[in-house]
Design a protein around this motif. Sequence first.
Motif, PDB file in Angstrom:
ATOM      1  N   LEU A  33       0.815  -1.219   0.000  1.00  0.00           N
ATOM      2  CA  LEU A  33       0.000   0.000   0.000  1.00  0.00           C
ATOM      3  C   LEU A  33       0.845   1.264   0.000  1.00  0.00           C
ATOM      4  O   LEU A  33       0.439   2.290  -0.531  1.00  0.00           O
ATOM      5  CB  LEU A  33      -0.929   0.023   1.215  1.00  0.00           C
ATOM      6  N   ASP A  34       2.003   1.218   0.647  1.00  0.00           N
ATOM      7  CA  ASP A  34       2.907   2.370   0.710  1.00  0.00           C
ATOM      8  C   ASP A  34       4.335   1.849   0.630  1.00  0.00           C
ATOM      9  O   ASP A  34       4.722   0.999   1.428  1.00  0.00           O
ATOM     10  CB  ASP A  34       2.693   3.156   2.000  1.00  0.00           C
ATOM     11  N   TYR A  35       5.106   2.385  -0.316  1.00  0.00           N
ATOM     12  CA  TYR A  35       6.430   1.837  -0.604  1.00  0.00           C
ATOM     13  C   TYR A  35       7.504   2.225   0.401  1.00  0.00           C
ATOM     14  O   TYR A  35       8.415   1.470   0.646  1.00  0.00           O
ATOM     15  CB  TYR A  35       6.874   2.240  -2.004  1.00  0.00           C
ATOM     16  N   LEU A  49       1.687   8.280   8.487  1.00  0.00           N
ATOM     17  CA  LEU A  49       2.935   8.405   7.743  1.00  0.00           C
ATOM     18  C   LEU A  49       3.067   9.805   7.163  1.00  0.00           C
ATOM     19  O   LEU A  49       2.066  10.488   6.922  1.00  0.00           O
ATOM     20  CB  LEU A  49       2.982   7.370   6.619  1.00  0.00           C
ATOM     21  N   ASP A  50       4.318  10.204   6.888  1.00  0.00           N
ATOM     22  CA  ASP A  50       4.562  11.573   6.440  1.00  0.00           C
ATOM     23  C   ASP A  50       4.010  11.892   5.056  1.00  0.00           C
ATOM     24  O   ASP A  50       3.755  13.042   4.749  1.00  0.00           O
ATOM     25  CB  ASP A  50       6.050  11.923   6.514  1.00  0.00           C
ATOM     26  N   ASP A  51       3.777  10.905   4.212  1.00  0.00           N
ATOM     27  CA  ASP A  51       3.270  11.205   2.875  1.00  0.00           C
ATOM     28  C   ASP A  51       1.838  10.727   2.639  1.00  0.00           C
ATOM     29  O   ASP A  51       1.333  10.791   1.531  1.00  0.00           O
ATOM     30  CB  ASP A  51       4.195  10.618   1.808  1.00  0.00           C
ATOM     31  N   ALA A  52       1.188  10.253   3.681  1.00  0.00           N
ATOM     32  CA  ALA A  52      -0.175   9.746   3.537  1.00  0.00           C
ATOM     33  C   ALA A  52      -1.165  10.764   4.098  1.00  0.00           C
ATOM     34  O   ALA A  52      -0.898  11.419   5.105  1.00  0.00           O
ATOM     35  CB  ALA A  52      -0.325   8.423   4.273  1.00  0.00           C
ATOM     36  N   CYS A  61      -2.972  -4.073   8.836  1.00  0.00           N
ATOM     37  CA  CYS A  61      -1.788  -3.844   8.007  1.00  0.00           C
ATOM     38  C   CYS A  61      -0.533  -4.394   8.689  1.00  0.00           C
ATOM     39  O   CYS A  61      -0.494  -4.553   9.909  1.00  0.00           O
ATOM     40  CB  CYS A  61      -1.591  -2.359   7.745  1.00  0.00           C
ATOM     41  N   GLN A  62       0.464  -4.627   7.872  1.00  0.00           N
ATOM     42  CA  GLN A  62       1.773  -5.040   8.371  1.00  0.00           C
ATOM     43  C   GLN A  62       2.759  -3.941   7.975  1.00  0.00           C
ATOM     44  O   GLN A  62       2.731  -3.440   6.843  1.00  0.00           O
ATOM     45  CB  GLN A  62       2.167  -6.366   7.732  1.00  0.00           C
ATOM     46  N   PHE A  63       3.627  -3.580   8.891  1.00  0.00           N
ATOM     47  CA  PHE A  63       4.582  -2.498   8.694  1.00  0.00           C
ATOM     48  C   PHE A  63       5.985  -3.092   8.707  1.00  0.00           C
ATOM     49  O   PHE A  63       6.406  -3.652   9.708  1.00  0.00           O
ATOM     50  CB  PHE A  63       4.426  -1.430   9.785  1.00  0.00           C
TER      51      PHE A  63
END
Length: 66
Positions: A33-35, A49-52, A61-63
């Motif tokens: 979902l986020d790279y 997150l800083d760009d979401a 979710c898994q981080f």
Amino acid sequence: MFKKGDVLKSPADFDNAMLFGILVEVWQRGELLDYGSRITKHTESAVFLDDAEGYFLKATCQFKVR
């Protein structure tokens, strides 16, 4: 510390990733979902997150360290 692919699980993991500016990937059901973003804040249930524009739920979710 962290190495690539490590999964953040505990509150301390999220705190340390945020403190040290570690880039994390967000995965849900095998889909990326986020790279790679930095954690700006986290609660018991969510990660910001800083760009979401929104947040990701820890329960779904898994981080992973990028």
